[in-house]
Design a protein around this motif. Structure first.
Motif, PDB file in Angstrom:
ATOM      1  N   LEU A  37       6.328  -4.427   6.695  1.00  0.00           N
ATOM      2  CA  LEU A  37       6.652  -5.789   7.135  1.00  0.00           C
ATOM      3  C   LEU A  37       7.045  -5.764   8.604  1.00  0.00           C
ATOM      4  CD1 LEU A  37       8.966  -6.859   4.182  1.00  0.00           C
ATOM      5  CD2 LEU A  37       6.663  -7.683   4.597  1.00  0.00           C
ATOM      6  N   SER A  38       6.562  -6.726   9.341  1.00  0.00           N
ATOM      7  CA  SER A  38       6.923  -6.816  10.755  1.00  0.00           C
ATOM      8  C   SER A  38       6.717  -8.247  11.247  1.00  0.00           C
ATOM      9  CB  SER A  38       6.060  -5.870  11.587  1.00  0.00           C
ATOM     10  OG  SER A  38       6.371  -5.991  12.950  1.00  0.00           O
ATOM     11  N   ALA A  39       7.441  -8.594  12.291  1.00  0.00           N
ATOM     12  CA  ALA A  39       7.207  -9.877  12.951  1.00  0.00           C
ATOM     13  C   ALA A  39       5.990  -9.777  13.866  1.00  0.00           C
ATOM     14  CB  ALA A  39       8.439 -10.277  13.751  1.00  0.00           C
ATOM     15  N   HIS A  40       5.558  -8.553  14.149  1.00  0.00           N
ATOM     16  CA  HIS A  40       4.380  -8.334  14.990  1.00  0.00           C
ATOM     17  C   HIS A  40       3.120  -8.447  14.147  1.00  0.00           C
ATOM     18  CE1 HIS A  40       6.840  -7.048  18.336  1.00  0.00           C
ATOM     19  NE2 HIS A  40       7.495  -6.255  17.510  1.00  0.00           N
ATOM     20  N   SER A  41       2.046  -8.821  14.781  1.00  0.00           N
ATOM     21  CA  SER A  41       0.773  -8.894  14.077  1.00  0.00           C
ATOM     22  C   SER A  41      -0.250  -8.084  14.856  1.00  0.00           C
ATOM     23  CB  SER A  41       0.321 -10.353  13.941  1.00  0.00           C
ATOM     24  OG  SER A  41       0.126 -10.917  15.221  1.00  0.00           O
ATOM     25  N   GLY A  42      -1.427  -7.996  14.320  1.00  0.00           N
ATOM     26  CA  GLY A  42      -2.495  -7.300  15.017  1.00  0.00           C
ATOM     27  C   GLY A  42      -2.880  -6.000  14.345  1.00  0.00           C
ATOM     28  N   GLU A  43      -4.014  -5.519  14.753  1.00  0.00           N
ATOM     29  CA  GLU A  43      -4.575  -4.308  14.149  1.00  0.00           C
ATOM     30  C   GLU A  43      -3.736  -3.066  14.418  1.00  0.00           C
ATOM     31  OE1 GLU A  43      -7.050  -3.572  11.911  1.00  0.00           O
ATOM     32  OE2 GLU A  43      -6.899  -5.744  11.668  1.00  0.00           O
ATOM     33  N   GLU A  44      -3.092  -2.985  15.576  1.00  0.00           N
ATOM     34  CA  GLU A  44      -2.279  -1.801  15.882  1.00  0.00           C
ATOM     35  C   GLU A  44      -1.135  -1.653  14.877  1.00  0.00           C
ATOM     36  OE1 GLU A  44       0.594   0.072  19.322  1.00  0.00           O
ATOM     37  OE2 GLU A  44      -0.794  -1.521  19.882  1.00  0.00           O
ATOM     38  N   LYS A  46      -1.008  -2.873  11.804  1.00  0.00           N
ATOM     39  CA  LYS A  46      -1.571  -2.538  10.497  1.00  0.00           C
ATOM     40  C   LYS A  46      -2.035  -1.084  10.469  1.00  0.00           C
ATOM     41  CE  LYS A  46      -4.572  -4.181   6.889  1.00  0.00           C
ATOM     42  NZ  LYS A  46      -5.282  -5.305   6.346  1.00  0.00           N
ATOM     43  N   GLN A  47      -2.738  -0.643  11.496  1.00  0.00           N
ATOM     44  CA  GLN A  47      -3.245   0.730  11.551  1.00  0.00           C
ATOM     45  C   GLN A  47      -2.095   1.744  11.547  1.00  0.00           C
ATOM     46  OE1 GLN A  47      -6.402   1.661  11.233  1.00  0.00           O
ATOM     47  NE2 GLN A  47      -5.759   3.788  11.263  1.00  0.00           N
ATOM     48  N   ARG A  48      -1.082   1.469  12.311  1.00  0.00           N
ATOM     49  CA  ARG A  48       0.081   2.367  12.367  1.00  0.00           C
ATOM     50  C   ARG A  48       0.782   2.456  11.006  1.00  0.00           C
ATOM     51  NH1 ARG A  48       5.093   1.726  16.414  1.00  0.00           N
ATOM     52  NH2 ARG A  48       5.966   3.750  15.930  1.00  0.00           N
ATOM     53  N   SER A  49       0.847   1.352  10.302  1.00  0.00           N
ATOM     54  CA  SER A  49       1.444   1.320   8.970  1.00  0.00           C
ATOM     55  C   SER A  49       0.634   2.163   7.985  1.00  0.00           C
ATOM     56  CB  SER A  49       1.531  -0.124   8.461  1.00  0.00           C
ATOM     57  OG  SER A  49       2.346  -0.901   9.306  1.00  0.00           O
ATOM     58  N   ILE A  50      -0.670   1.987   7.997  1.00  0.00           N
ATOM     59  CA  ILE A  50      -1.554   2.741   7.104  1.00  0.00           C
ATOM     60  C   ILE A  50      -1.473   4.240   7.420  1.00  0.00           C
ATOM     61  CG2 ILE A  50      -3.965   3.086   6.392  1.00  0.00           C
ATOM     62  CD1 ILE A  50      -2.690   0.366   5.465  1.00  0.00           C
ATOM     63  N   GLU A  51      -1.477   4.585   8.697  1.00  0.00           N
ATOM     64  CA  GLU A  51      -1.389   5.990   9.098  1.00  0.00           C
ATOM     65  C   GLU A  51      -0.075   6.635   8.650  1.00  0.00           C
ATOM     66  OE1 GLU A  51      -2.068   5.938  13.317  1.00  0.00           O
ATOM     67  OE2 GLU A  51      -4.228   5.636  13.055  1.00  0.00           O
ATOM     68  N   ALA A  52       0.986   5.839   8.563  1.00  0.00           N
ATOM     69  CA  ALA A  52       2.285   6.360   8.121  1.00  0.00           C
ATOM     70  C   ALA A  52       2.330   6.568   6.610  1.00  0.00           C
ATOM     71  CB  ALA A  52       3.402   5.413   8.552  1.00  0.00           C
ATOM     72  N   GLY A  53       1.369   5.956   5.882  1.00  0.00           N
ATOM     73  CA  GLY A  53       1.333   6.127   4.435  1.00  0.00           C
ATOM     74  C   GLY A  53       1.538   4.850   3.643  1.00  0.00           C
ATOM     75  N   MET A  54       1.632   3.723   4.332  1.00  0.00           N
ATOM     76  CA  MET A  54       1.775   2.444   3.633  1.00  0.00           C
ATOM     77  C   MET A  54       0.411   2.007   3.109  1.00  0.00           C
ATOM     78  SD  MET A  54       4.303   0.574   6.333  1.00  0.00           S
ATOM     79  CE  MET A  54       5.601   1.550   7.098  1.00  0.00           C
ATOM     80  N   VAL A  55       0.416   1.232   2.031  1.00  0.00           N
ATOM     81  CA  VAL A  55      -0.851   0.774   1.463  1.00  0.00           C
ATOM     82  C   VAL A  55      -1.331  -0.530   2.088  1.00  0.00           C
ATOM     83  CG1 VAL A  55      -0.502   1.944  -0.736  1.00  0.00           C
ATOM     84  CG2 VAL A  55       0.261  -0.411  -0.484  1.00  0.00           C
TER      85      VAL A  55
END
Length: 86
Positions: A37-44, A46-55
């Protein structure tokens, strides 16, 4: 299911997710889906979240409709969601 705020003080959500995933690898925790969850949006974000292990990663505020759709998608992908621990 864990909803992880990615911008927490001391340890951010990315670091916390990596720590949780290490415990999952050691079989010390079940593999629980983590949603960023973040107040920020954008592909960066989302990509950073997925790379950390989030679904998945979603932007705050989260509407009821968006949450319902996300939960439905996650449930289909992750059949082994832990409902309770005895």
């Amino acid at each position: 299911m864990i909803f992880m705020d990615n911008e927490m003080p001391i340890m951010d959500g990315y670091e916390a997710t990596r720590a949780i995933k290490k415990l999952v690898e050691k079989k010390e925790l079940p593999d629980i889906p983590i949603i960023g969850l973040s107040a920020h949006s954008g592909e960066e974000f989302k990509q950073r979240s997925i790379e950390a292990g989030m679904v998945e990663a979603i932007t705050k505020p989260v509407s009821e409709q968006k949450l319902s759709s996300l939960l439905s998608t996650i449930k289909k992908k992750h059949v082994n969601i832990v409902h309770s621990r005895e």
